[in-house]
Design an enzyme around this catalytic site. Structure first.
Site, PDB file in Angstrom:
ATOM      1  N   GLU A  52      15.707  55.507  -4.655  1.00  0.00           N
ATOM      2  CA  GLU A  52      15.730  56.019  -5.820  1.00  0.00           C
ATOM      3  C   GLU A  52      16.772  54.714  -6.780  1.00  0.00           C
ATOM      4  O   GLU A  52      16.375  54.398  -7.787  1.00  0.00           O
ATOM      5  CB  GLU A  52      16.223  57.201  -5.819  1.00  0.00           C
ATOM      6  CG  GLU A  52      15.293  58.277  -5.239  1.00  0.00           C
ATOM      7  CD  GLU A  52      15.887  58.568  -3.850  1.00  0.00           C
ATOM      8  OE1 GLU A  52      16.123  57.370  -3.082  1.00  0.00           O
ATOM      9  OE2 GLU A  52      15.870  59.687  -3.251  1.00  0.00           O
ATOM     10  N   CYS A  84      21.360  60.505  -4.505  1.00  0.00           N
ATOM     11  CA  CYS A  84      20.412  60.236  -5.153  1.00  0.00           C
ATOM     12  C   CYS A  84      20.210  61.125  -6.271  1.00  0.00           C
ATOM     13  O   CYS A  84      19.672  61.009  -7.594  1.00  0.00           O
ATOM     14  CB  CYS A  84      19.063  59.875  -4.359  1.00  0.00           C
ATOM     15  SG  CYS A  84      19.253  58.367  -3.336  1.00  0.00           S
ATOM     16  N   ARG A 184       8.151  44.906  18.039  1.00  0.00           N
ATOM     17  CA  ARG A 184       9.513  44.248  18.137  1.00  0.00           C
ATOM     18  C   ARG A 184      10.503  44.379  17.150  1.00  0.00           C
ATOM     19  O   ARG A 184      11.533  44.741  16.822  1.00  0.00           O
ATOM     20  CB  ARG A 184       9.667  43.122  18.902  1.00  0.00           C
ATOM     21  CG  ARG A 184       9.213  43.397  20.481  1.00  0.00           C
ATOM     22  CD  ARG A 184       9.583  42.102  21.259  1.00  0.00           C
ATOM     23  NE  ARG A 184       8.930  42.042  22.495  1.00  0.00           N
ATOM     24  CZ  ARG A 184       8.837  40.892  23.043  1.00  0.00           C
ATOM     25  NH1 ARG A 184       9.385  39.606  22.842  1.00  0.00           N
ATOM     26  NH2 ARG A 184       8.343  40.885  24.466  1.00  0.00           N
ATOM     27  N   THR A 196      10.346  43.480  35.853  1.00  0.00           N
ATOM     28  CA  THR A 196       9.625  42.781  34.822  1.00  0.00           C
ATOM     29  C   THR A 196      10.499  41.745  34.386  1.00  0.00           C
ATOM     30  O   THR A 196      10.064  40.488  34.088  1.00  0.00           O
ATOM     31  CB  THR A 196       9.264  43.572  33.475  1.00  0.00           C
ATOM     32  OG1 THR A 196       8.220  44.468  33.981  1.00  0.00           O
ATOM     33  CG2 THR A 196       8.728  42.684  32.439  1.00  0.00           C
ATOM     34  N   ARG A 207       9.833  37.379  17.392  1.00  0.00           N
ATOM     35  CA  ARG A 207       9.662  35.845  16.768  1.00  0.00           C
ATOM     36  C   ARG A 207       8.842  35.811  15.504  1.00  0.00           C
ATOM     37  O   ARG A 207       8.398  34.786  15.169  1.00  0.00           O
ATOM     38  CB  ARG A 207       8.915  35.020  18.088  1.00  0.00           C
ATOM     39  CG  ARG A 207      10.001  34.903  19.159  1.00  0.00           C
ATOM     40  CD  ARG A 207       9.712  33.990  20.331  1.00  0.00           C
ATOM     41  NE  ARG A 207       8.413  34.618  21.106  1.00  0.00           N
ATOM     42  CZ  ARG A 207       8.737  35.118  22.323  1.00  0.00           C
ATOM     43  NH1 ARG A 207      10.016  35.699  22.595  1.00  0.00           N
ATOM     44  NH2 ARG A 207       7.845  35.438  23.199  1.00  0.00           N
TER      45      ARG A 207
HETATM   46  C1  AOF Z   1      17.105  59.364  -0.132  1.00  0.00           C
HETATM   47  N1  AOF Z   1      16.556  57.948  -0.302  1.00  0.00           N
HETATM   48  O1  AOF Z   1      16.039  55.911   0.374  1.00  0.00           O
HETATM   49  C2  AOF Z   1      17.098  57.187   2.021  1.00  0.00           C
HETATM   50  C3  AOF Z   1      17.455  58.690   2.275  1.00  0.00           C
HETATM   51  O2  AOF Z   1      24.124  57.092   4.857  1.00  0.00           O
HETATM   52  P1  AOF Z   1      23.495  57.235   3.760  1.00  0.00           P
HETATM   53  O3  AOF Z   1      23.979  57.504   2.587  1.00  0.00           O
HETATM   54  O4  AOF Z   1      22.497  56.009   3.819  1.00  0.00           O
HETATM   55  O5  AOF Z   1      22.331  58.473   4.077  1.00  0.00           O
HETATM   56  C4  AOF Z   1      21.513  58.296   5.103  1.00  0.00           C
HETATM   57  C5  AOF Z   1      20.541  59.770   4.881  1.00  0.00           C
HETATM   58  O6  AOF Z   1      19.941  60.012   3.405  1.00  0.00           O
HETATM   59  C6  AOF Z   1      19.537  59.879   5.937  1.00  0.00           C
HETATM   60  O7  AOF Z   1      19.925  60.598   6.922  1.00  0.00           O
HETATM   61  C7  AOF Z   1      18.344  60.848   5.004  1.00  0.00           C
HETATM   62  O8  AOF Z   1      18.657  62.108   5.113  1.00  0.00           O
HETATM   63  C8  AOF Z   1      18.551  60.298   3.715  1.00  0.00           C
HETATM   64  N2  AOF Z   1      17.728  59.036   3.203  1.00  0.00           N
HETATM   65  N3  AOF Z   1      17.282  59.755   1.303  1.00  0.00           N
HETATM   66  O9  AOF Z   1      17.090  60.102  -1.063  1.00  0.00           O
HETATM   67  C9  AOF Z   1      16.514  57.066   0.558  1.00  0.00           C
HETATM   68  N4  AOF Z   1      17.003  56.352   2.919  1.00  0.00           N
HETATM   69 ZN    ZN Z   2      19.507  59.355  -1.322  1.00  0.00          ZN
END
Ligand code: AOF
Ligand code: ZN
Length: 365
Positions: A52, A84, A184, A196, A207
């Site tokens: 956001e 956000c 990966r 392995t 890569r």
């Molecule tokens: C959102 N928008 O793009 C993402 C969210 O440690 P932080 O601040 O990066 O927060 C991570 C947490 O925020 C993650 O566990 C999930 O609950 C939320 N991720 N939320 O509004 C985003 N990546």
């Molecule tokens: Zn967020």
């Protein structure tokens, strides 16, 4: 464009965070005003701005009165970044369209509730199925603190992963092998057994240019890994962890090369894979790709840690009762004890076929 189409664009953006966003979710956001997309963003890497905020950063005009389409419920907590919800309120967004709910207990419904309290219209569950499909790893990890584990193997049509003399280069063609590299780049860790590692002397890096590099995990109960193998030689460049069942002077030598060594015995001379997954979870490793061989595949399946299977099938027949197959070990006695799979997805990669499945939670028949 329809609401669904804007959300599909947000999904497309979300996926660009693959590999780097982990252990955070992949999230995409689109800002729409009077039928025009005026801002876009995605969560590019863990610790960086959320989708956001990246979308707001891309604006060249005010978002007042605009709609936001976001694949995951906006967060309302202070984590590595501020909430956000605050950015959405400050930018005077009128309506927020949400795909998936955020199962993170710090957010879980509260993000949407805060927006509504502030007079913003919130529409939840927009193409939810498609949005949920972006983040099986995050959903699993945030709920269990354990990595999402996928088992990958490449076999001939008659189910062999090598010839009777142990040769396996190559089973699948170039396209399928390139696809493995994209896996990966997506998974946080790649894991193999020492058999392995000794037989193939692999690098286990990704890569593809600019890709995320996974942590390389070698399950090496007796610390047989030679110090001059490719993995050890490149331990300064690519993160490496060796899991053993008993320490000796070799462990110190590996540590001196920059390798993390953990000792997690299962009481029967092998590494306890469930404990290893707990340790990896604590290290913020939210996904693991197991790349063989047959013994580790069997241990992983029987210990119940596997969530997903990628089976590449090559249009070749090797034959041989002693030629290895993807899952070795002792195997089960009765068909009802089998590992059950569901949600088949079939992809053609060059001349090979990729069949990918989720492991059924209940197991058995
Ligand atoms: C959102 N928008 O793009 C993402 C969210 O440690 P932080 O601040 O990066 O927060 C991570 C947490 O925020 C993650 O566990 C999930 O609950 C939320 N991720 N939320 O509004 C985003 N990546
Ligand atoms: Zn967020």
């Amino acid at each position: 464009m329809t609401n669904e189409e804007y959300m599909l664009r947000a999904i497309e953006l979300a996926k660009k965070g693959g590999g780097f966003a982990a252990p955070n979710p992949m999230v995409g956001a689109v800002i729409v005003k009077e039928g025009r997309i005026i801002g876009e963003g995605f969560h590019e890497r863990c610790g960086g701005l959320h989708a956001e905020r990246n979308a707001f950063a891309s604006l060249r005009e005010s978002a007042e009165g605009a709609d936001m389409y976001v694949t995951l419920e906006p967060c309302c907590h202070y984590g590595r970044t501020p909430p956000c919800t605050e950015a959405i309120i400050e930018n005077k967004i009128a309506r927020v369209f949400i795909g998936s709910g955020d199962p993170n207990p710090l957010v879980s419904g509260k993000g949407a509730a805060i927006l509504r309290e502030r007079g913003i219209e919130v529409i939840e569950g927009v193409i939810k199925k498609e949005c949920d499909a972006v983040n099986p790893v995050f959903f699993h990890y945030i709920r269990t603190k354990l990595p999402y584990v996928a088992l990958k193997y490449a076999m001939t049509l008659d189910g062999k992963i090598a010839t009777r003399t142990g040769k396996s280069k190559w089973i699948t063609g170039e396209e399928a092998r390139a696809h493995v590299h994209s896996l990966r780049g997506f998974y946080s860790a790649v894991l193999v057994g020492s058999g392995t590692a000794l037989a193939d002397d692999p690098m286990l890096n990704c890569r593809l240019p600019g890709a995320h590099q996974p942590l390389r995990v070698i399950v090496d109960s007796k610390l047989r890994l030679p110090l001059d193998c490719n993995i050890c030689r490149t331990a300064g460049t690519y993160d490496t962890l060796v899991a053993c069942a008993g320490e000796n002077e070799k462990a110190e030598a590996l540590r001196r090369m920059g390798i993390t060594v953990v000792c997690l015995p299962d009481g029967r001379g092998r590494v306890d894979l469930s404990s290893l997954m707990r340790e990896l979870g604590k290290m913020q490793i939210s996904s693991v790709l197991i790349e063989g061989g047959g013994e580790i595949a069997e241990s992983a399946l029987s210990s119940g840690i596997v969530n997903h299977v990628y089976a590449y099938i090559a249009p070749k027949i090797f034959g041989g009762k002693d030629a290895k197959s993807p899952v070795e070990g002792l195997g089960i006695e009765s068909p009802e004890d089998c590992t059950r799979l569901e949600n088949l997805r079939i992809t053609q990669t060059g001349e090979d076929i990729l069949m990918s499945y989720d492991v059924s939670v209940k197991g058995g028949v």
